[in-house]
Design a protein around this motif. Structure first.
Motif, mmCIF file in Angstrom:
data_model
loop_
_atom_site.group_PDB
_atom_site.id
_atom_site.type_symbol
_atom_site.label_atom_id
_atom_site.label_comp_id
_atom_site.label_asym_id
_atom_site.label_seq_id
_atom_site.Cartn_x
_atom_site.Cartn_y
_atom_site.Cartn_z
ATOM 1 N N LEU A 257 4.276 6.273 6.455
ATOM 2 C CA LEU A 257 5.651 6.201 5.934
ATOM 3 C C LEU A 257 5.666 5.875 4.452
ATOM 4 O O LEU A 257 4.700 5.289 3.936
ATOM 5 N N HIS A 258 6.778 6.204 3.813
ATOM 6 C CA HIS A 258 7.016 5.698 2.464
ATOM 7 C C HIS A 258 6.846 4.180 2.509
ATOM 8 O O HIS A 258 7.396 3.499 3.391
ATOM 9 N N GLN A 259 6.072 3.659 1.566
ATOM 10 C CA GLN A 259 5.690 2.237 1.606
ATOM 11 C C GLN A 259 6.769 1.389 0.910
ATOM 12 O O GLN A 259 6.603 0.925 -0.216
ATOM 13 N N ALA A 260 7.908 1.222 1.604
ATOM 14 C CA ALA A 260 9.012 0.457 1.011
ATOM 15 C C ALA A 260 8.960 -0.996 1.450
ATOM 16 O O ALA A 260 9.319 -1.893 0.685
ATOM 17 N N ASN A 261 8.547 -1.209 2.687
ATOM 18 C CA ASN A 261 8.586 -2.555 3.251
ATOM 19 C C ASN A 261 7.767 -2.532 4.547
ATOM 20 O O ASN A 261 7.976 -1.656 5.391
ATOM 21 N N GLN A 262 6.835 -3.464 4.687
ATOM 22 C CA GLN A 262 6.006 -3.496 5.898
ATOM 23 C C GLN A 262 6.873 -3.661 7.138
ATOM 24 O O GLN A 262 6.584 -3.090 8.198
ATOM 25 N N ARG A 263 7.981 -4.418 6.982
ATOM 26 C CA ARG A 263 8.856 -4.637 8.146
ATOM 27 C C ARG A 263 9.514 -3.338 8.592
ATOM 28 O O ARG A 263 9.742 -3.115 9.787
ATOM 29 N N ILE A 264 9.837 -2.468 7.629
ATOM 30 C CA ILE A 264 10.401 -1.155 7.995
ATOM 31 C C ILE A 264 9.345 -0.334 8.737
ATOM 32 O O ILE A 264 9.618 0.265 9.785
ATOM 33 N N MET A 265 8.115 -0.351 8.215
ATOM 34 C CA MET A 265 7.041 0.423 8.874
ATOM 35 C C MET A 265 6.826 -0.083 10.306
ATOM 36 O O MET A 265 6.704 0.716 11.247
ATOM 37 N N ASP A 266 6.806 -1.401 10.476
ATOM 38 C CA ASP A 266 6.585 -1.977 11.813
ATOM 39 C C ASP A 266 7.738 -1.624 12.757
ATOM 40 O O ASP A 266 7.514 -1.273 13.921
ATOM 41 N N ALA A 267 8.977 -1.692 12.224
ATOM 42 C CA ALA A 267 10.147 -1.411 13.072
ATOM 43 C C ALA A 267 10.172 0.069 13.486
ATOM 44 O O ALA A 267 10.493 0.397 14.636
ATOM 45 N N VAL A 268 9.822 0.952 12.560
ATOM 46 C CA VAL A 268 9.806 2.392 12.882
ATOM 47 C C VAL A 268 8.730 2.674 13.936
ATOM 48 O O VAL A 268 8.965 3.393 14.915
ATOM 49 N N ALA A 269 7.553 2.081 13.743
ATOM 50 C CA ALA A 269 6.460 2.285 14.713
ATOM 51 C C ALA A 269 6.897 1.806 16.098
ATOM 52 O O ALA A 269 6.672 2.482 17.109
ATOM 53 N N LYS A 270 7.567 0.656 16.126
ATOM 54 C CA LYS A 270 8.013 0.098 17.404
ATOM 55 C C LYS A 270 9.010 1.034 18.089
ATOM 56 O O LYS A 270 8.910 1.305 19.290
ATOM 57 N N ARG A 271 9.965 1.539 17.290
ATOM 58 C CA ARG A 271 10.960 2.462 17.888
ATOM 59 C C ARG A 271 10.308 3.721 18.440
ATOM 60 O O ARG A 271 10.760 4.292 19.429
ATOM 61 N N LEU A 272 9.238 4.158 17.737
ATOM 62 C CA LEU A 272 8.555 5.380 18.187
ATOM 63 C C LEU A 272 7.559 5.087 19.307
ATOM 64 O O LEU A 272 6.949 6.008 19.847
ATOM 65 N N LYS A 273 7.374 3.802 19.608
ATOM 66 C CA LYS A 273 6.372 3.347 20.594
ATOM 67 C C LYS A 273 4.956 3.715 20.151
ATOM 68 O O LYS A 273 4.099 4.096 20.956
ATOM 69 N N LEU A 274 4.735 3.589 18.845
ATOM 70 C CA LEU A 274 3.390 3.791 18.288
ATOM 71 C C LEU A 274 2.762 2.417 18.065
ATOM 72 O O LEU A 274 3.412 1.532 17.496
ATOM 73 N N PRO A 275 1.517 2.223 18.461
ATOM 74 C CA PRO A 275 0.894 0.911 18.251
ATOM 75 C C PRO A 275 0.702 0.618 16.760
ATOM 76 O O PRO A 275 0.476 1.553 15.975
ATOM 77 N N PRO A 276 0.789 -0.659 16.360
ATOM 78 C CA PRO A 276 0.695 -1.007 14.934
ATOM 79 C C PRO A 276 -0.604 -0.541 14.276
ATOM 80 O O PRO A 276 -0.611 -0.280 13.070
ATOM 81 N N GLU A 277 -1.680 -0.383 15.058
ATOM 82 C CA GLU A 277 -2.961 0.072 14.470
ATOM 83 C C GLU A 277 -2.841 1.487 13.902
ATOM 84 O O GLU A 277 -3.699 1.914 13.118
ATOM 85 N N LYS A 278 -1.807 2.216 14.294
ATOM 86 C CA LYS A 278 -1.683 3.592 13.791
ATOM 87 C C LYS A 278 -0.907 3.679 12.477
ATOM 88 O O LYS A 278 -0.721 4.760 11.931
ATOM 89 N N ILE A 279 -0.421 2.540 11.993
ATOM 90 C CA ILE A 279 0.334 2.557 10.729
ATOM 91 C C ILE A 279 -0.644 2.559 9.558
ATOM 92 O O ILE A 279 -1.532 1.708 9.501
ATOM 93 N N LEU A 280 -0.467 3.504 8.641
ATOM 94 C CA LEU A 280 -1.252 3.486 7.399
ATOM 95 C C LEU A 280 -0.436 2.736 6.351
ATOM 96 O O LEU A 280 0.684 3.138 6.032
ATOM 97 N N SER A 281 -1.009 1.667 5.831
ATOM 98 C CA SER A 281 -0.258 0.854 4.871
ATOM 99 C C SER A 281 -1.166 0.353 3.762
ATOM 100 O O SER A 281 -2.273 -0.130 4.026
#
Ligand code: ACO
Length: 332
Positions: A257-281
């Motif tokens: 994701l666009h790196q605006a805020n880690q909390r946004i990335m975590d919330a989007v991953a959660k909504r998509l049911k993607l585990p946090p390990e899949k977030i590139l940050s």
């Protein structure tokens, strides 16, 4: 040309960031803030800040040159350069300067402005030129120097932004198509949430005719509104793109994701049911680099050996406009 209907492969990536790093502790000497506040609200710890000699054009050119080398191409192989930026060195555009710095003498180059959605918008724009058979090798750059456009006495914005550039090389392919699907959206009714507005004064030229002259005011943002918008719209756009690509969430290897805020990335991953390990940050190091943030994070993930050939990446940009976009692509 007989390349109509060509697929797109993404074959090179590179990035560049200014030397100087500004830490949260430095920021607490400039405005009333703290490392604890910034890190807990955003995930940011440092950001790179351009000095007087580091221009947007040079940063973008450095990233592009690295991406072209990574793709095993020569600058003269490039047909088109799309530079996504909101902070050009010159309001007439910086892409042509980048083209000349890179030595891409055959390429046509133009700027594209869509704030933090700029890189994904530029990737999608580039893909149209490839699919229609017009161009073979296209460099897509995201680059921004927002440190020059924030109010350094406004703690609600100045702690968030950093400077940098990232680039990828897209190539036409008859055998495969690695851009699997995309989505693009704008909602100008929410334009006031995030602005870098022109502020002018009237000047009378002759009786009855006045002109406006002035300059741009620093970035203003309603952080809470942008946060709410991002967490609602980004998962929706990614889900639509996944549906178009015929994929389910288990098929996604990485969320970029666009790196605006880690909390946004975590919330989007959660909504998509993607585990946090899949977030590139890489937000801890770079903060929000606007159009540069996605290719900067991609380049870091490639260098760390996280992203491998064939991996499926869901990417999304969002920000001023308001604009938002998503793309699903496979690396390599
Ligand atoms: N240090 C300490 N306190 C601060 C700071 C700071 N740097 N900034 C704000 N505060 C205070 C506020 O004044 C407020 O105090 P109050 O409660 O006494 O009024 C309090 O902290 C909470 O402020 P909020 O704005 O509610 O803080 P929030 O938790 O929403 O976090 C943030 C702010 C990080 C900006 C968040 O809203 C956010 O990330 N929004 C999205 C931004 C974004 O995604 N932008 C992307 C696009 S960028 C582009 O397109 C160019």
């Amino acid at each position: 040309m007989n390349n109509i209907g060509a697929g797109i492969t993404i074959i090179g990536c590179g990035s560049a960031a200014p030397q100087n790093k500004l830490t949260n502790v430095h920021l607490s000497e400039i405005v009333e803030t703290s490392d604890e506040w910034i890190n807990s609200r955003t995930g940011m710890r440092t950001r790179h800040i351009s000095n007087k000699t580091e221009s947007l054009s040079q940063l973008a050119a450095d990233a592009a040159q690295r991406a072209i080398a990574d793709a095993n191409l020569s600058p003269t192989d490039i047909d088109l350069i799309v530079l996504a930026t909101s902070t050009p060195d010159d309001l007439f555009g910086s892409a042509s300067k980048v083209q000349s710095l890179v030595g891409a003498t055959r390429a046509v180059a133009f700027d594209l402005t869509a704030a933090c959605s700029g890189f994904v918008f530029a990737l999608i724009t580039a893909s149209q030129f490839i699919r229609t058979g017009v161009y073979q090798n296209v460099v897509v750059i995201g680059a921004d120097i927002l440190s020059r456009w924030v109010d350094w006495s406004d703690r609600t914005t100045c702690v968030l932004f950093g400077d940098g550039a990232g680039a990828i090389v897209c190539q036409a392919s008859q055998n495969s198509d690695r851009l699997l699907a995309f989505e693009m959206h704008s909602d100008g009714s929410q334009n006031a949430c995030l602005n870098l507005p022109y502020q002018s004064q009237s000047k009378s030229l002759v009786p009855g005719i006045t002109t406006q002259y002035g300059t741009y005011k620093p970035v203003t943002m309603n952080g809470r509104e942008v946060y709410r918008f991002a967490v609602a719209k980004v998962p929706e756009a990614i889900e639509k793109a996944m549906f178009r690509a015929g994929l389910v969430v288990e098929d996604i290897d990485w969320l970029l994701l666009h790196q605006a805020n880690q909390r946004i990335m975590d919330a989007v991953a959660k909504r998509l049911k993607l585990p946090p390990e899949k977030i590139l940050s890489n937000i801890a190091e770079h903060g929000n680099t606007s159009a540069a943030s996605i290719p900067l994070a991609l380049d870091a993930a490639l260098k760390e050996g996280k992203v491998k050939a064939g991996d499926t990446i869901a990417t999304a940009g969002f920000g001023a406009g308001l604009t938002w976009s998503a793309a699903i692509f496979q690396w390599g």
